[in-house]
Design an enzyme around this catalytic site. Structure first.
Site, short mmCIF file in Angstrom:
data_model
loop_
_atom_site.label_atom_id
_atom_site.label_comp_id
_atom_site.label_asym_id
_atom_site.label_seq_id
_atom_site.Cartn_x
_atom_site.Cartn_y
_atom_site.Cartn_z
N CYS A 156 -15.62 -0.30 12.16
CA CYS A 156 -16.43 0.22 13.27
C CYS A 156 -15.55 0.97 14.27
CB CYS A 156 -17.18 -0.92 13.95
SG CYS A 156 -18.21 -0.32 15.31
N CYS A 159 -16.61 0.64 17.89
CA CYS A 159 -16.22 -0.62 18.55
C CYS A 159 -14.72 -0.64 18.87
CB CYS A 159 -16.51 -1.81 17.65
SG CYS A 159 -18.07 -1.77 16.78
N ASP A 160 -13.90 -0.17 17.93
CA ASP A 160 -12.46 -0.43 18.02
C ASP A 160 -11.61 0.81 18.27
OD1 ASP A 160 -13.09 -3.06 17.48
OD2 ASP A 160 -12.88 -2.82 15.32
#
Ligand SMILES: Cc1cc2nc3c(=O)[nH]c(=O)nc-3n(C[C@H](O)[C@H](O)[C@H](O)COP(=O)(O)OP(=O)(O)OC[C@H]3O[C@@H](n4cnc5c(N)ncnc54)[C@H](O)[C@@H]3O)c2cc1C
Length: 332
Positions: A156, A159-160
């Protein structure tokens, strides 16, 4: 307030733990999954005055919550952040009285009626069920992947990606998700290297044009990842050229894997018919092999994994639940 942008979601079925609390209420409908399919089903169920419970698992809002920007969902001419779209659909479902909780379903029993659904803390019963548990990212299955998962290996970028400012990252894959997420990573990383096992991308033309025009993106063709290397943190990957057989090491600080998806259907095996690839089999009315059990969204559709398609099938499933329950009450 639910978190619509979780770092990773790990919703594979876990072994059933002892149930502490039992719920005796029978719902008209239990929806398994809180993504576009499940939440759209909840909106339609609410408008049909069905008493519906949504068990949304560990990724409320579904995968779309991890999309940086959604440009192809109707009604948003300028696009909308995936997390915001997820939040809005969630609020819309709540407006129609759906009860949405983030319990993970561990086991189902569709051989009894009312149908039974178990989480770690509850046993629920319903006169109909819609399965909308979606998919999870496929793993590479190479050395180092599990070891560095969540600390250098990710599925992801939304997200990261933030953690890779001025770093070099590798994206594995060549489809829409790989290229879209690779482009997103160029906002942070100094270089994004796409490693793909073929000599051309599968992503749509528009994404390909954007990727090839981006000076931060580089492509390593005909190559598969054989291992993820590092000690405390990821340092590199070992790749093999599938045409020449040569192996080499690419230095990198992070690895983002987009090599396909696996339907979340482990807990439904033996309960409803599932095809050889693990997807739930439905007819065009979203009916599974068990009367009263329907399925919607990516969990039953390997061909068109898009939010709008998932939402559409969620609507169909909920309408069909209404018909099923009406037919049932006529026979009682
Ligand atoms: C990075 C990324 C970008 C994308 N971009 C786009 C885009 O721009 N446009 C587009 O149309 N599509 C896009 N997609 C695809 C889109 O997100 C999916 O097609 C869509 O979310 C599928 O919806 P769904 O409801 O079927 O399943 P999902 O969204 O996968 O939701 C599944 C739900 O089931 C729940 N669940 C799973 N297991 C359990 C369990 N055991 N118990 C309870 N709940 C459970 C999860 O927590 C989740 O709430 C993107 C996907 C990704 C990953």
């Amino acid at each position: 307030m639910l978190d619509f942008k979780l770092t990773q979601h790990q919703q594979e079925a876990q072994p059933l733990v002892e149930v502490e609390q039992k719920e005796h209420q029978v719902y008209d409908l239990i929806i398994l999954g809180g993504g576009p399919a499940g939440l759209t089903a909840a909106i339609y169920a609410g408008r049909a005055a069905l008493k519906a419970l949504v068990l949304a698992g560990s990724l409320p809002g579904g995968q779309i919550a991890n999309a940086e920007m959604v440009e192809n969902f109707p009604g948003f001419p300028d696009g909308i952040a995936g997390a915001e779209l997820a939040q809005q659909v969630h609020e819309q479902a709540q407006r129609f009285d759906a009860t949405i909780i983030t319990e993970v379903v561990r086991e189902v029993d569709f051989s009894v009626y009312p149908l039974e659904v178990r989480t770690s803390s509850n046993i629920y019963h319903a006169r109909a069920v819609i399965i909308a548990t979606g998919t999870i990212p496929r793993r590479l299955g190479v050395s180092g992947e599990s070891e560095f998962y969540g600390r250098g290996v990710s599925t992801c970028a939304t997200c990261d990606g933030f953690f890779y400012r001025d770093r070099r990252v590798v994206v594995v894959g060549g489809g829409d998700s790989a290229v879209e997420e690779g482009l997103f990573l160029t906002k942070f990383a100094r270089e994004v290297i796409v490693v793909h096992r073929r000599d051309e991308l599968r992503a749509c033309d528009m994404l390909q044009k954007r990727a090839f025009a981006n000076p931060k993106m580089r492509f390593v063709w005909d190559s598969v990842v054989e291992g993820i290397l590092g000690d405390q943190a990821v340092k590199g990957i070992r790749v093999r050229n599938v045409k020449t057989g040569e192996t080499s090491v690419i230095d990198t600080d992070g690895v983002f894997v987009y090599i396909g998806l696996i339907p979340v259907t482990g807990i439904f095996k033996g309960q409803v018919d599932i095809d050889d690839n693990g997807y739930i089999i439905t007819d065009r009315r979203q009916q599974t092999s068990v009367p009263g059990v329907f399925a919607a969204g990516d969990v039953q559709n390997p061909d068109f994994r898009q939010a709008v398609v998932a939402a559409g099938s969620g609507a169909v499933a909920a309408i069909e639940v209404g018909r099923f329950l009406a037919g049932l009450s006529q026979t009682q």
